[in-house]
Design an enzyme around this catalytic site. Structure first.
Site, PDB file in Angstrom:
ATOM      1  N   GLU A  52      -5.949  10.075   8.789  1.00  0.00           N
ATOM      2  CA  GLU A  52      -4.497   9.986   9.373  1.00  0.00           C
ATOM      3  C   GLU A  52      -4.377  10.892  10.442  1.00  0.00           C
ATOM      4  O   GLU A  52      -3.658  10.792  11.326  1.00  0.00           O
ATOM      5  CB  GLU A  52      -3.688  10.175   8.413  1.00  0.00           C
ATOM      6  N   CYS A  91      -3.765  -1.139  -2.184  1.00  0.00           N
ATOM      7  CA  CYS A  91      -4.124   0.434  -2.325  1.00  0.00           C
ATOM      8  C   CYS A  91      -5.086   0.510  -3.783  1.00  0.00           C
ATOM      9  O   CYS A  91      -4.602  -0.112  -4.696  1.00  0.00           O
ATOM     10  CB  CYS A  91      -2.639   1.100  -2.762  1.00  0.00           C
ATOM     11  N   ASN A  92      -6.274   1.168  -3.515  1.00  0.00           N
ATOM     12  CA  ASN A  92      -7.024   1.543  -4.563  1.00  0.00           C
ATOM     13  C   ASN A  92      -6.344   2.304  -5.779  1.00  0.00           C
ATOM     14  O   ASN A  92      -6.570   1.895  -6.930  1.00  0.00           O
ATOM     15  CB  ASN A  92      -8.265   2.147  -4.258  1.00  0.00           C
ATOM     16  N   THR A  93      -5.695   3.268  -5.342  1.00  0.00           N
ATOM     17  CA  THR A  93      -4.947   4.128  -6.353  1.00  0.00           C
ATOM     18  C   THR A  93      -4.047   3.524  -7.465  1.00  0.00           C
ATOM     19  O   THR A  93      -4.056   3.519  -8.670  1.00  0.00           O
ATOM     20  CB  THR A  93      -4.262   5.417  -5.649  1.00  0.00           C
ATOM     21  N   TYR A 106      -0.474   8.595  -2.333  1.00  0.00           N
ATOM     22  CA  TYR A 106      -0.432   8.500  -4.044  1.00  0.00           C
ATOM     23  C   TYR A 106      -1.576   9.011  -4.761  1.00  0.00           C
ATOM     24  O   TYR A 106      -1.551   9.337  -5.773  1.00  0.00           O
ATOM     25  CB  TYR A 106      -0.408   6.815  -4.271  1.00  0.00           C
ATOM     26  N   GLY A 107      -2.717   9.255  -3.873  1.00  0.00           N
ATOM     27  CA  GLY A 107      -4.058   9.673  -4.405  1.00  0.00           C
ATOM     28  C   GLY A 107      -4.180  10.846  -5.280  1.00  0.00           C
ATOM     29  O   GLY A 107      -5.026  11.044  -5.973  1.00  0.00           O
ATOM     30  N   ASP A 113       0.918  -1.267   0.191  1.00  0.00           N
ATOM     31  CA  ASP A 113      -0.123   0.121  -0.033  1.00  0.00           C
ATOM     32  C   ASP A 113       0.974   1.313   0.065  1.00  0.00           C
ATOM     33  O   ASP A 113       2.050   1.052   0.252  1.00  0.00           O
ATOM     34  CB  ASP A 113      -0.838   0.208   1.233  1.00  0.00           C
ATOM     35  N   SER A 114       0.224   2.355  -0.364  1.00  0.00           N
ATOM     36  CA  SER A 114       1.016   3.723  -0.207  1.00  0.00           C
ATOM     37  C   SER A 114       1.372   3.890   1.139  1.00  0.00           C
ATOM     38  O   SER A 114       2.369   4.775   1.422  1.00  0.00           O
ATOM     39  CB  SER A 114       0.149   4.862  -0.748  1.00  0.00           C
ATOM     40  N   CYS A 172     -11.235   3.298  -1.368  1.00  0.00           N
ATOM     41  CA  CYS A 172      -9.873   3.754  -0.812  1.00  0.00           C
ATOM     42  C   CYS A 172      -9.768   3.125   0.562  1.00  0.00           C
ATOM     43  O   CYS A 172     -10.654   3.113   1.057  1.00  0.00           O
ATOM     44  CB  CYS A 172     -10.017   5.395  -0.805  1.00  0.00           C
ATOM     45  N   THR A 173      -8.621   2.806   0.804  1.00  0.00           N
ATOM     46  CA  THR A 173      -8.139   2.119   1.901  1.00  0.00           C
ATOM     47  C   THR A 173      -8.786   2.735   3.301  1.00  0.00           C
ATOM     48  O   THR A 173      -9.111   2.078   4.281  1.00  0.00           O
ATOM     49  CB  THR A 173      -6.533   1.695   1.851  1.00  0.00           C
ATOM     50  N   HIS A 174      -8.557   3.992   3.331  1.00  0.00           N
ATOM     51  CA  HIS A 174      -8.821   4.853   4.456  1.00  0.00           C
ATOM     52  C   HIS A 174     -10.230   5.004   4.931  1.00  0.00           C
ATOM     53  O   HIS A 174     -10.467   5.173   5.950  1.00  0.00           O
ATOM     54  CB  HIS A 174      -8.141   6.192   4.413  1.00  0.00           C
TER      55      HIS A 174
HETATM   56  N1  DGL Z   1      -4.150   3.734  -0.153  1.00  0.00           N
HETATM   57  C1  DGL Z   1      -4.811   4.762  -1.092  1.00  0.00           C
HETATM   58  C2  DGL Z   1      -6.094   4.356  -1.793  1.00  0.00           C
HETATM   59  O1  DGL Z   1      -6.474   3.627  -1.430  1.00  0.00           O
HETATM   60  C3  DGL Z   1      -5.142   6.092  -0.114  1.00  0.00           C
HETATM   61  C4  DGL Z   1      -3.993   7.042   0.361  1.00  0.00           C
HETATM   62  C5  DGL Z   1      -3.121   7.448  -0.766  1.00  0.00           C
HETATM   63  O2  DGL Z   1      -3.624   8.351  -1.471  1.00  0.00           O
HETATM   64  O3  DGL Z   1      -1.877   7.216  -0.859  1.00  0.00           O
HETATM   65  O4  DGL Z   1      -6.278   4.755  -2.786  1.00  0.00           O
END
Ligand code: DGL
Length: 273
Positions: A158, A69-71, A38-39, A6-7, A190-192
């Site tokens: 966060e 990570c979704n991104t 990363y988003g 993940d990012s 998105c993970t968060h």
């Molecule tokens: N992990 C990213 C996602 O699921 C979210 C955090 C980021 O933008 O890095 O898209």
């Protein structure tokens, strides 16, 4: 070993679901916190970071990597699977989080005739990539899809601002267009957003079913391992976990243990460049 990339911290919600469903395996988690989020980054940069991360995890001995990570799943996974992997590690696999949740959603839609309004929320890059819509459209031609980028939600989570009134206001602002469209299903892309699950459910109201990835990704991973004994057989089953971060391990632990819901024993700092 199963690698989870993940990012940053967010993917620990996915690892948590793996530990619940598939606790017997060894896992390596890599969070590229130094370069997160990363988003909001360009597709080229996200791809470059992803290549470095999966290469690192394969060199550590992973047979299979799940991109939590979704991104990354939206912007880089296809190229990694179709070009980079065959050229570099042709017997190993990299899977993402988009297909498990879109498949689960379409199965649900088929059971509920008349309900076909789907909403997707995610980072700016994820929404701009249209990866979720593309996958949903491949699976069903009956869906009405709307999406909304929610770039402020990652920093709010966060900062631990989950219960704050400001976060509720921002959620209402982002979700309003989807509510006006009378969304039947909402994908948390998105993970968060897992951490905001209850707050999002509350804003969306009873008519909307909220889909969060971790459970579906873990179910699909279990199925994948059953169908691929040639990969499953090579994964060590000693219930061990190692965590790597590209930034300060103490900060990673502080937030990470909240996402994972348990103590993290060994965290090592690494450089991916
Ligand atoms: N992990 C990213 C996602 O699921 C979210 C955090 C980021 O933008 O890095 O898209």
């Amino acid at each position: 070993m199963i690698g989870v990339f993940d990012s940053g911290f967010g993917g620990l919600t996915i690892l948590k679901a793996f530990l619940d469903k598939l606790p017997e395996y060894n896992y390596i988690y890599l969070g590229d916190s130094a370069r997160a989020p990363y988003g909001n980054k360009s597709p080229e940069l996200i791809y470059k970071y992803t290549e470095e991360a999966v290469d690192f995890l394969f060199k550590k001995g992973c047979e299979l990597i799940i991109v939590a990570c979704n991104t990354v799943s939206a912007e880089a996974l296809r190229k990694i699977q179709q070009k980079w992997l065959p050229e570099n590690y042709s017997t190993r696999r990299v899977l993402g989080v988009i297909i498990p949740i879109t498949e689960a959603l379409v199965e649900e839609v088929k059971k509920s005739p008349g309900k076909n309004q789907v909403g997707i929320i995610g980072t700016r890059s994820t929404i701009e990539s249209k990866a979720y819509s593309r996958e949903l459209e491949k699976l069903s031609s009956d869906l009405e899809i709307s999406s909304q980028a929610c770039p402020l939600l990652v920093p709010l989570v966060e900062e631990g601002w989950v219960k704050r009134k400001e976060t509720k206001m921002i959620l209402k602002y982002y979700l309003r267009p989807l509510k006006l469209k009378k969304i039947d299903y909402l994908i948390l892309g998105c993970t968060h957003y897992s951490i905001l699950f209850k707050e999002i459910e509350k804003v969306m109201g009873k008519r909307c079913q909220v889909f969060d990835s971790p459970k579906f990704v873990a179910e699909k991973l279990a199925l994948y391992l059953r169908r691929h004994p040639e990969i499953e057989g090579k994964i060590l089953k000693e219930r061990k976990m190692v965590f790597y971060t590209t930034d300060d391990p103490q900060r990673f632990r502080d937030l990470g243990e909240k996402f994972l819901g348990q103590k993290m024993e060994k965290i090592e700092k690494v450089s991916l460049q």
